[in-house]
Design a protein around this motif. Structure first.
Motif, PDB file in Angstrom:
ATOM      1  N   GLN A 148       0.814  -1.202   0.000  1.00 15.50           N
ATOM      2  CA  GLN A 148       0.000   0.000   0.000  1.00 15.50           C
ATOM      3  C   GLN A 148       0.850   1.256   0.000  1.00 15.50           C
ATOM      4  O   GLN A 148       0.678   2.146  -0.812  1.00 15.50           O
ATOM      5  CB  GLN A 148      -0.883  -0.047   1.244  1.00 15.50           C
ATOM      6  CG  GLN A 148      -1.761   1.166   1.403  1.00 15.50           C
ATOM      7  CD  GLN A 148      -2.872   0.888   2.394  1.00 15.50           C
ATOM      8  OE1 GLN A 148      -2.859  -0.105   3.098  1.00 15.50           O
ATOM      9  NE2 GLN A 148      -3.840   1.770   2.430  1.00 15.50           N
ATOM     10  N   ARG A 149       1.783   1.298   0.989  1.00 14.03           N
ATOM     11  CA  ARG A 149       2.660   2.467   1.011  1.00 14.03           C
ATOM     12  C   ARG A 149       3.983   2.096   0.413  1.00 14.03           C
ATOM     13  O   ARG A 149       4.546   1.056   0.726  1.00 14.03           O
ATOM     14  CB  ARG A 149       2.810   3.002   2.439  1.00 14.03           C
ATOM     15  CG  ARG A 149       1.510   3.637   2.891  1.00 14.03           C
ATOM     16  CD  ARG A 149       1.650   4.570   4.078  1.00 14.03           C
ATOM     17  NE  ARG A 149       2.984   5.026   4.348  1.00 14.03           N
ATOM     18  CZ  ARG A 149       3.475   5.080   5.582  1.00 14.03           C
ATOM     19  NH1 ARG A 149       2.744   4.691   6.597  1.00 14.03           N
ATOM     20  NH2 ARG A 149       4.683   5.545   5.768  1.00 14.03           N
ATOM     21  N   PRO A 150       4.508   2.927  -0.497  1.00  7.51           N
ATOM     22  CA  PRO A 150       5.795   2.597  -1.107  1.00  7.51           C
ATOM     23  C   PRO A 150       6.852   2.418  -0.029  1.00  7.51           C
ATOM     24  O   PRO A 150       6.911   3.188   0.921  1.00  7.51           O
ATOM     25  CB  PRO A 150       6.097   3.816  -1.988  1.00  7.51           C
ATOM     26  CG  PRO A 150       5.124   4.879  -1.601  1.00  7.51           C
ATOM     27  CD  PRO A 150       3.970   4.200  -0.964  1.00  7.51           C
ATOM     28  N   ASN A 151       7.671   1.380  -0.165  1.00  5.00           N
ATOM     29  CA  ASN A 151       8.659   1.108   0.876  1.00  5.00           C
ATOM     30  C   ASN A 151      10.038   0.790   0.328  1.00  5.00           C
ATOM     31  O   ASN A 151      10.570  -0.276   0.565  1.00  5.00           O
ATOM     32  CB  ASN A 151       8.164  -0.041   1.769  1.00  5.00           C
ATOM     33  CG  ASN A 151       7.796  -1.275   0.949  1.00  5.00           C
ATOM     34  OD1 ASN A 151       7.933  -1.265  -0.277  1.00  5.00           O
ATOM     35  ND2 ASN A 151       7.368  -2.327   1.596  1.00  5.00           N
ATOM     36  N   PRO A 152      10.632   1.732  -0.406  1.00  7.13           N
ATOM     37  CA  PRO A 152      12.019   1.500  -0.817  1.00  7.13           C
ATOM     38  C   PRO A 152      12.918   1.480   0.423  1.00  7.13           C
ATOM     39  O   PRO A 152      12.585   2.102   1.427  1.00  7.13           O
ATOM     40  CB  PRO A 152      12.338   2.718  -1.687  1.00  7.13           C
ATOM     41  CG  PRO A 152      11.396   3.771  -1.224  1.00  7.13           C
ATOM     42  CD  PRO A 152      10.151   3.059  -0.808  1.00  7.13           C
ATOM     43  N   PHE A 153      14.016   0.737   0.339  1.00  4.00           N
ATOM     44  CA  PHE A 153      14.952   0.729   1.468  1.00  4.00           C
ATOM     45  C   PHE A 153      15.636   2.081   1.547  1.00  4.00           C
ATOM     46  O   PHE A 153      16.283   2.507   0.590  1.00  4.00           O
ATOM     47  CB  PHE A 153      15.990  -0.378   1.299  1.00  4.00           C
ATOM     48  CG  PHE A 153      15.386  -1.741   1.342  1.00  4.00           C
ATOM     49  CD1 PHE A 153      14.762  -2.203   2.490  1.00  4.00           C
ATOM     50  CD2 PHE A 153      15.419  -2.563   0.235  1.00  4.00           C
ATOM     51  CE1 PHE A 153      14.197  -3.462   2.530  1.00  4.00           C
ATOM     52  CE2 PHE A 153      14.847  -3.829   0.268  1.00  4.00           C
ATOM     53  CZ  PHE A 153      14.234  -4.274   1.421  1.00  4.00           C
ATOM     54  N   PRO A 154      15.509   2.751   2.673  1.00 10.62           N
ATOM     55  CA  PRO A 154      15.969   4.144   2.729  1.00 10.62           C
ATOM     56  C   PRO A 154      17.488   4.268   2.687  1.00 10.62           C
ATOM     57  O   PRO A 154      18.001   5.313   2.350  1.00 10.62           O
ATOM     58  CB  PRO A 154      15.414   4.638   4.070  1.00 10.62           C
ATOM     59  CG  PRO A 154      15.183   3.411   4.878  1.00 10.62           C
ATOM     60  CD  PRO A 154      14.924   2.298   3.923  1.00 10.62           C
ATOM     61  N   THR A 155      18.184   3.199   3.039  1.00  9.00           N
ATOM     62  CA  THR A 155      19.642   3.320   3.068  1.00  9.00           C
ATOM     63  C   THR A 155      20.278   2.962   1.730  1.00  9.00           C
ATOM     64  O   THR A 155      21.484   3.011   1.588  1.00  9.00           O
ATOM     65  CB  THR A 155      20.233   2.409   4.149  1.00  9.00           C
ATOM     66  OG1 THR A 155      19.692   1.107   3.961  1.00  9.00           O
ATOM     67  CG2 THR A 155      19.881   2.913   5.529  1.00  9.00           C
ATOM     68  N   MET A 156      19.452   2.559   0.771  1.00  8.29           N
ATOM     69  CA  MET A 156      20.027   2.138  -0.507  1.00  8.29           C
ATOM     70  C   MET A 156      19.734   3.171  -1.596  1.00  8.29           C
ATOM     71  O   MET A 156      18.738   3.885  -1.539  1.00  8.29           O
ATOM     72  CB  MET A 156      19.418   0.807  -0.950  1.00  8.29           C
ATOM     73  CG  MET A 156      19.677  -0.334   0.004  1.00  8.29           C
ATOM     74  SD  MET A 156      18.999  -1.859  -0.668  1.00  8.29           S
ATOM     75  CE  MET A 156      19.299  -2.994   0.669  1.00  8.29           C
ATOM     76  N   SER A 157      20.600   3.172  -2.593  1.00  5.87           N
ATOM     77  CA  SER A 157      20.363   4.046  -3.738  1.00  5.87           C
ATOM     78  C   SER A 157      19.264   3.442  -4.604  1.00  5.87           C
ATOM     79  O   SER A 157      18.813   2.319  -4.369  1.00  5.87           O
ATOM     80  CB  SER A 157      21.635   4.184  -4.558  1.00  5.87           C
ATOM     81  OG  SER A 157      21.874   2.964  -5.227  1.00  5.87           O
ATOM     82  N   ILE A 158      18.861   4.184  -5.620  1.00  7.33           N
ATOM     83  CA  ILE A 158      17.814   3.692  -6.511  1.00  7.33           C
ATOM     84  C   ILE A 158      18.237   2.371  -7.158  1.00  7.33           C
ATOM     85  O   ILE A 158      17.496   1.381  -7.142  1.00  7.33           O
ATOM     86  CB  ILE A 158      17.513   4.754  -7.589  1.00  7.33           C
ATOM     87  CG1 ILE A 158      16.855   5.967  -6.927  1.00  7.33           C
ATOM     88  CG2 ILE A 158      16.618   4.190  -8.678  1.00  7.33           C
ATOM     89  CD1 ILE A 158      16.634   7.149  -7.848  1.00  7.33           C
ATOM     90  N   ALA A 159      19.457   2.342  -7.685  1.00  6.42           N
ATOM     91  CA  ALA A 159      19.923   1.127  -8.351  1.00  6.42           C
ATOM     92  C   ALA A 159      19.996  -0.041  -7.364  1.00  6.42           C
ATOM     93  O   ALA A 159      19.567  -1.155  -7.662  1.00  6.42           O
ATOM     94  CB  ALA A 159      21.290   1.371  -8.972  1.00  6.42           C
ATOM     95  N   GLU A 160      20.536   0.235  -6.184  1.00  4.62           N
ATOM     96  CA  GLU A 160      20.637  -0.829  -5.184  1.00  4.62           C
ATOM     97  C   GLU A 160      19.271  -1.362  -4.801  1.00  4.62           C
ATOM     98  O   GLU A 160      19.087  -2.552  -4.538  1.00  4.62           O
ATOM     99  CB  GLU A 160      21.353  -0.313  -3.931  1.00  4.62           C
ATOM    100  CG  GLU A 160      22.848  -0.192  -4.088  1.00  4.62           C
ATOM    101  CD  GLU A 160      23.478   0.631  -2.980  1.00  4.62           C
ATOM    102  OE1 GLU A 160      24.694   0.627  -2.873  1.00  4.62           O
ATOM    103  OE2 GLU A 160      22.720   1.282  -2.220  1.00  4.62           O
TER     104      GLU A 160
END
Ligand SMILES: Nc1ncnc2c1ncn2[C@@H]1O[C@H](COP(=O)(O)OP(=O)(O)OP(=O)(O)O)[C@@H](O)[C@H]1O
Ligand SMILES: Nc1ncnc2c1ncn2[C@@H]1O[C@H](COP(=O)(O)OP(=O)(O)OP(=O)(O)O)[C@@H](O)[C@H]1O
Ligand SMILES: [Mg+2]
Ligand SMILES: [Mg+2]
Lengths: 317, 335, 350, 259, 259
Positions: free
Chosen positions: E92-104
């Motif tokens: 539901q809520r976007p959850n990219p890993f905050p410590t990683m870059s976009i590519a990572e």
């Protein structure tokens, strides 16, 4: 893209894909799991050893006599003497420390949660954190210096110790009360305000009332934190073998100092054959007093839990 | 609906400004209560300032005395000034605390992970309570246990370390090539300290681990991560600063701990890294407790000066700890 | 709660004494060597004077003397007599215009205790003791040791345990080494043990020293004989014989010594211990510990209490009590007479 | 018991952030007004200015006037505490005081103010208020049980009972049904229809069907973009708004094209 | 790349609480299935059983079978970690890993299995996945910047890129647009339409218009009352559900009479 695993193109392949995980990953997972469990076991080890030692060595003398008698006129290897005076001293001094620190701590917490904005609140928050880190011996030195200036060199008394302990308690009380007050949902404050209740009555009758269970627990935690303090009390209160129930004058004994002093008294040189003389009596008393102290802390914990259960708001269904 | 207080509700047109005496009183109480709580906040700042001020005032005589101080204070050797002894004391204090930290942090992280991510939920609470129990045990009991129960157990371990790892300066033996016997050495004291600070580091890191956003954990799991990969991908990166501050808090505790060191460590005043040899180092807090009773006026002043140094060190450490982690946002936001 | 921990009834024990019971509180403190004896004296004194409370805070001699001189203690336990120029001369304020005096009350051998598995008796000459405690001899099978102990099986490194805090015990012990082994011991006489070596362990307080000796193997240290418990004690060479640290041997050493009168008033009873005596059966590594008191107190009640307590301490009943509790040597009758007449000079101000 | 409300040129700020701008609205006595609009457009913010609950938030402030029967709520000398007794409020999530019984909850507005009220008056008031909130029959046997033991819908009606026990002039409701199941929602909607005869009611809802069901008039708030202030786009008879709104934005919103 | 899913007699529990009961559903490969229903009816719960994410919740368990191309996900020997690689999920809520870059972030799932993926392969994969998620053009210049710096809609598409980078068979989406603004919502809806040609997609949404727009088939969940289990009331072609549902409850729901 060639490095990616094969796309399963049949049920069999899919079944394989669903049942197999890279064994190296599995292994690593297991190794880490073992390490984590091990760390926990490692922490339980000293706890068990400590509790066991205290029980085994302390239970022998733990009885009504020990709890109800002082050390007055007890010397050498006499099979006598107890910790009543120390228990009394601990209760009185911690009681006074509580009396000093709880009102201040609670008011500061109220300030931070209900009123605090701007630089003052930030400063208070920051310095309360800093205060949490004051070493207990420094607090002792502070109380000693303060009363040295006020009363002169012969200033040792229970209240000086209580002040030292209060310096250690206040930040803990503030921290935990603040946390507890913040846990009171804003909805309740708003409900009360929306009914036309003034802010101070809202705080007293709704916020504090709702948080009272947590607040008591916090105070108990603060007491437990200081009840075992030794070094500042050695500096500020000294020691005594007799009962002294006046915190404003004279040395007092406290349980931690009693433990330390009994340990410091060491072995007794008994004349061989003297059955009434116990060489290890001082160590025995030290362990028993340590047991008493731990039980006192646990008792506080239990009381805190009971109080918290009694007062805690009935949770939503 | 016949309540007199309610039926007396004034006519609407007049209502929004009811002057009544009780309103005025409420406003007075409101203001009084507010001032009282603000005053308490100010009081806290004053107390802290007073602590610092008293320490400085009482420390001044010793700080100004120069090397004349050694005539008044037995434990300061002839010709030495306060500065020459504060150095080794600070060194010993920091060394003991860091050694304790080095032992406590990995274990504490393990325990915290165990409680937050490995143990079954129902077990975890009980286990957490058990670890908290460690924190409730008075330090004098740790001292007693350390010197009478732990130290004898450690002797063969320390002997082993000296025998096989003695080439590492930290584990070097004495001039006979042995670990000191009995092991009243810094590493023993540091181990007791480590056990003592374990609960606080565990408690804080556990708290942080538990706060790992479910979103991130589920993101990792949904990508097909194992438990450990979940921890490495989502939990540890998220908690890094929290762990650092937990460690700093533990460090602060270890720096100021008195009784355990006093009872366990055989003191010395050297800049020595030997962890397994007795009479090499001493900590500020233990030194104060040991020397305070028989100190004369100048002696007390000297001890307070060392206390001031300790105060400053813990202050810096705690401030750093707080600065590293921006404080958690208020829980209490409504709407 | 009850202060009657020993189950004694005050009426029964005071029946013997005719003197009116004293009351009030007296705070004393200082020498930890005296502590065990003090506890015994306090118990005895309080039993006959149930309304009196004596507190003795064990720390060390310096603290006791400091407390006496700044007025925070009514009496001090000290292992060294007050310094006539530095301390007695400045005691006027604390002593209400009078001055502080010394009363020798406690004589005890300083035992050189050791913990070597399988060894219960050890004979050493003063020189060898000095070599061990200066770090010149580091192993138990050193010829200097084995020569005097042909029958014992000795091996392994020596760990010396010393007092790390300021202490009268250290002062007396180093005084003994300096006088009895002048060729080996090159250090000053100090309250702080002067030698640091990485095979030595400092411990804070008498019992920690004893604990340290006991907890290690191959350890040796010095402590008041009353505190060493069942540890082995070194017999020291005096003349041509080896003398064990017993009460009788300590008394013999005091008998062989003279009073120290340098710059001291008549009611200031200090003893100049003869460390090099060769008198038969004398053990010269002794400690004579004093009660430091003022000769003038602010109130008559306090003066009476001090006099009463001090008199009880030196009485034969008091000395026996201490001998039983702390293994000390009772003071001789001659010395008691001197001390009692000094006590008689204590008075209230004005 | 009910009053007319007039908001004039109302700008509402959080600190320096202008959250709602230029609202002009008149609300007739004894009517139900519904406020709709996408999330974040300032419905709650506006509602809270009507009983000065807005001020509770640090830094929040208001420009313009809100008049109740001609008296400016923000005028000099007006005590916010008194305002809130006249303008009651019911919140999105039911919030009975967890430490109080059902009866105590109803009496909270009286009791928390340290007012003395005798027992029979209190009983009467409890019954009257709970009847007013359509809850009496369901809870009359357990008045001394904790209010938090009730179901969500019952809790919400308890909160309404508590609000009307202090006999306000106006009743504000901020999404009172959004945390409730359909059956509880119906009960509360029925209650609103009844209360209308005595109170002036303003209700915020995110459910357009609900607005259509309960309200006489409907106001539509919107905001052009995040960071911009919310505005009252139009307010009209409910039937008009849902059948033939004047503004395109309104039509887009009610036909589900955004939000 | 896509598989058929069959749920048979599925009962889903939280501890002893039966949250969803008796679901039978077949999902065709390369189709979009939307699940709708009022809050709390068990849509998310059901969705999570399709990749065994349900088990992550302590005490949660499942009765019945879920088969992907005939292989029971809950059968003996099936490893949940492997299942989740085959069935990707977007939340539901976007959850990219905050410590990683976009590519990572894109590579996060791939790195787990394949530590030493070489640089050019990695770059290729990042580009392919981001293109697949319609995000490549927007972020290609800042692949090494933190993923949390993107807008909500971009973050959500990043999460989709991350999910498809491990080349799953099925893609589950739990209200993927409910935290997004209308423009981002459109972007994601477009993306879903494209992904359909390669993946089997199941999407939960509370927005009926969205269901109508993106899905081929729609399932309606409902629950009789709180405390009762949620049930699949009906599932059919989307057009049928919205024009002429078989069940009264469905009609009530889509016409906004509750929820
Ligand atoms: N306490 C606050 N401090 C600062 N800004 C706030 C605060 N509360 C709300 N806002 C801002 O004010 C604006 C209006 O918010 P408000 O809560 O009134 O919207 P709403 O229409 O009630 O939305 P919803 O339907 O989500 O409840 C939003 O931009 C919001 O971010
Ligand atoms: N972790 C949990 N533990 C216990 N019960 C849960 C848990 N998560 C959900 N439930 C319960 O399971 C039921 C179904 O919840 P679920 O979240 O699947 O509903 P939903 O249809 O996704 O609702 P929404 O539209 O609000 O997301 C509800 O009664 C809910 O209270
Ligand atoms: Mg709102
Ligand atoms: Mg859901």
């Amino acid at each position: 893209m060639a490095t990616l695993e094969q796309v399963p193109d049949s049920t069999e392949a899919l079944r394989r894909a669903l049942t197999q995980v890279d064994p190296a990953r599995k292994r690593k997972d297991v190794v880490m799991r073992v390490l984590v469990y091990l760390a926990f076991a490692l922490a339980i080890l000293p706890l068990v050893s400590l509790i066991w030692s205290v029980l085994v060595r302390g239970l022998g003398r733990f009885d009504g006599y020990f709890l109800l008698h002082s050390m007055r006129n007890v010397f050498g290897g006499m099979d006598a003497g107890g910790a009543y005076h120390a228990i009394l001293g601990t209760v009185l001094i911690t009681g006074w420390a509580t009396l000093i620190s709880v009102p201040i701590g609670l008011l500061v917490a109220i300030y931070l949660v209900e009123y605090g904005t701007g630089a003052l609140a930030r400063a208070v928050t920051f310095f309360v954190d800093v205060m949490t880190g004051i070493p207990s011996i420094v607090a002792g030195l502070f109380a000693f210096s303060l009363f040295y200036l006020l009363v002169g060199p012969d200033s040792r008394s229970g209240i000086v110790g209580a002040v030292a302990l209060a310096v250690l308690m206040v930040p803990v009380v503030i921290r935990s009360s603040e946390e507890m007050l913040r846990l009171v949902p804003n909805e309740l404050r708003e409900a009360s305000l929306a009914l036309g209740v003034p802010k101070w009555l809202t705080i007293v009758r709704v916020v504090l009332r709702t948080a009272v269970a947590g607040l008591t627990t916090g105070v108990m935690i603060a007491i437990a934190r200081v009840i075992g303090e030794t070094a500042p009390l050695i500096i500020t209160v000294g020691a005594s073998n007799s009962i002294n129930n006046n915190v404003f004058s004279g040395n007092m004994m406290t349980l931690p100092v009693f433990v330390y002093n009994q340990y410091g008294s060491g072995l007794v040189a008994c004349t061989p054959g003297d059955a009434s003389c116990i060489p290890t009596i001082n160590y025995d008393r030290a362990w028993t007093a340590a047991l008493t102290l731990i039980l006192l802390v646990m008792l506080l914990n239990l009381v805190a839990r009971g109080v918290s259960r009694l007062f805690s708001p009935k949770t939503r269904s | 609906m016949a309540s007199p207080t309610l039926t007396s509700t004034p006519h609407p047109a007049a209502e929004p400004t009811p002057p009544g005496a009780s309103r005025a009183k409420d406003r007075g109480m409101d203001r009084g209560f507010r001032y009282l709580s603000i005053a308490s906040g100010v009081l806290i700042l004053l107390v802290l300032a007073a602590v610092a001020a008293f320490l400085v005032v009482r420390a001044l005589p010793a700080l100004k005395a120069g090397d004349a101080i050694s005539q008044d204070v037995g434990w300061i050797g002839a010709g030495q000034s306060l500065w020459t002894v504060i150095g080794p004391l600070v060194f010993g204090t920091v060394l003991a605390a860091i050694a304790a930290l080095a032992m406590a942090v990995p274990v504490a992280i393990g325990i915290a992970l165990f409680i937050s991510h490995y143990a079954p939920r129902r077990l975890a609470n009980g286990l957490g309570y058990l670890v908290d129990l460690l924190a409730a045990i008075p330090s004098v009991v740790y001292g007693l246990w350390g010197v009478m129960v732990l130290a004898p157990v450690l002797q063969p371990v320390w002997d082993f370390l000296v025998r096989w790892l003695g080439w590492i300066p930290l584990f070097a033996g004495d001039s006979n090539g042995n670990a000191s016997n009995p092991p009243r050495v810094l590493l023993t004291a540091a181990l007791v300290l480590a056990v003592m600070i374990l609960p606080i580091i565990t408690a804080v890191s556990r708290e942080v681990f538990l706060q790992t956003p479910r979103l991130h954990e589920e993101a990792a799991l949904a990508l097909g991560a194992t438990r450990w990969e979940l921890v490495r991908m989502a939990v540890l990166p998220f908690a890094r600063s929290g762990i650092v501050s937990a460690a700093m808090l533990g460090l602060g505790r270890a720096l100021g701990e008195t009784m355990a060191v006093l009872m366990v460590l055989s003191p010395g005043m050297l800049y020595s890294f030997k962890l397994l040899v007795a009479s090499q180092q001493q900590t500020i807090a233990a030194n104060i407790a040991a020397k305070f009773a028989d100190a004369n006026a100048m002696g007390v002043s000297a001890l307070i000066a060392t206390g001031l140094a300790l105060f400053v060190i813990t202050l810096v450490v705690n401030m750093a700890a707080r600065a590293i982690v921006a404080r958690r946002k208020d829980f209490s936001g409504a709407n | 709660g009850s202060d009657n921990a020993t189950g004694g009834s005050s009426a029964a024990s005071s029946s013997g004494s005719a003197a009116p019971a004293l009351s009030g509180t007296l705070n004393g403190g200082g020498s930890s060597a005296q502590d065990k004896a003090q506890q015994a004296w306090i118990a005895g004194f309080q039993t006959t004077n149930p309304d009196a409370t004596i507190n003795y805070t064990k720390s060390d001699s310096g603290a006791g003397r400091k407390g006496l001189l700044d007025g925070s203690l009514a009496f001090a336990g000290t292992d060294a007599a007050l310094d006539p120029t530095k301390e007695i001369a400045t005691s006027g304020t604390a002593c209400q215009g009078g001055k502080a005096i010394d009363l020798p009350v406690y004589i005890s051998p300083i035992a050189i205790a050791f913990n070597v598995p399988g060894v219960t008796e050890l004979n050493l000459s003063a020189d060898t003791v000095a070599k061990i405690f200066s770090g010149a001899v580091t192993t138990w099978n050193d010829p200097a040791i084995t020569a005097d102990n042909p029958k014992a099986t000795l091996s392994g490194p020596i760990t010396v345990v010393y007092r790390s805090d300021d202490s009268g015990t250290t002062k007396n012990f180093t005084d003994y080494l300096k006088k009895a082994a002048p060729s080996v011991w090159n250090y000053d006489v100090t309250n702080t043990f002067p030698v640091t070596k990485d095979t030595f362990q400092g411990q804070n307080g008498t019992s920690a020293v004893v604990q340290g000796i006991q907890a290690g193997t191959g350890t040796i240290g010095y402590a008041d004989a009353s505190a060493v418990g069942s540890l082995g004690k070194v017999s020291v060479k005096v003349g041509s014989a080896f003398v064990a640290p017993t009460a009788a041997a300590a008394a013999a050493a005091v008998d062989a010594s003279k009073r120290d009168t340098d710059g001291r008033a008549d009611n200031d009873v200090a003893i100049k211990i003869d460390r090099t005596t060769t008198a038969a059966g004398a053990y010269p590594a002794i400690l004579v510990s004093y009660l430091g008191v003022c000769d003038t107190y602010a109130t008559a009640a306090q003066a009476d209490l001090v006099k009463g307590y001090a008199s009880y301490v030196v009485s034969s009943a008091g000395q026996d009590q201490a001998a039983k509790a702390a293994g000390s040597a009772p003071i001789s009758d001659t010395l008691r007479k001197d001390v009692l007449s000094a006590i008689a000079t204590i008075k209230a101000k004005g | 018991m009910s009053q007319r409300i007039d908001a004039k040129d109302l700008n509402i700020y959080y600190g320096s952030f202008l959250a709602v701008a230029g609202v002009n609205m008149s609300i007739a006595p004894r009517s139900v007004t519904a406020l709709i609009g996408p999330s974040g457009c300032g419905k709650s913010t506006f509602l809270r200015t009507l009983n000065r609950m807005h001020e509770v938030i640090p830094g929040a402030r208001v420009q313009g006037t809100v008049e109740i029967d001609g008296v400016d709520l923000y005028g000099a000398g007006v005590d916010p505490v008194a305002v809130r007794r006249q303008v009651g409020m019911v919140f999105q999530r039911p919030n009975p005081f967890p430490t109080m019984s059902i009866a105590e909850n109803v009496l909270a507005g009286v009791r928390l103010n340290n007012k003395r009220i005798n027992k029979s008056d209190a009983n009467e008031l409890v019954e009257a208020s709970l009847r007013g909130a359509n809850l009496w029959n369901e809870v009359k046997d357990r008045l001394d049980r904790p209010g938090s033991g009730l179901s969500g819908g019952q809790q919400q009606r308890l909160c309404i009972a508590r609000a009307i026990a202090v006999r306000p002039q106006v009743l504000l409701m901020d999404e009172p049904c959004s945390a409730l199941d359909p059956i509880s929602t119906l009960a509360v909607e029925d209650l609103i229809a009844e209360l209308k005869s005595e109170y002036t009611i303003v209700i915020v809802t995110h459910n357009m069907q609900q607005a259509a069901r309960v309200s006489d008039r409907t106001g539509f708030f919107n905001l052009e973009a995040t960071g911009k202030p919310g505005r009252l786009i139009e307010i009209d008879e409910t039937a008009t708004i849902f059948s033939s709104p004047r503004e395109q934005a309104t039509e887009d919103y009610i036909s589900g094209r955004f939000g």
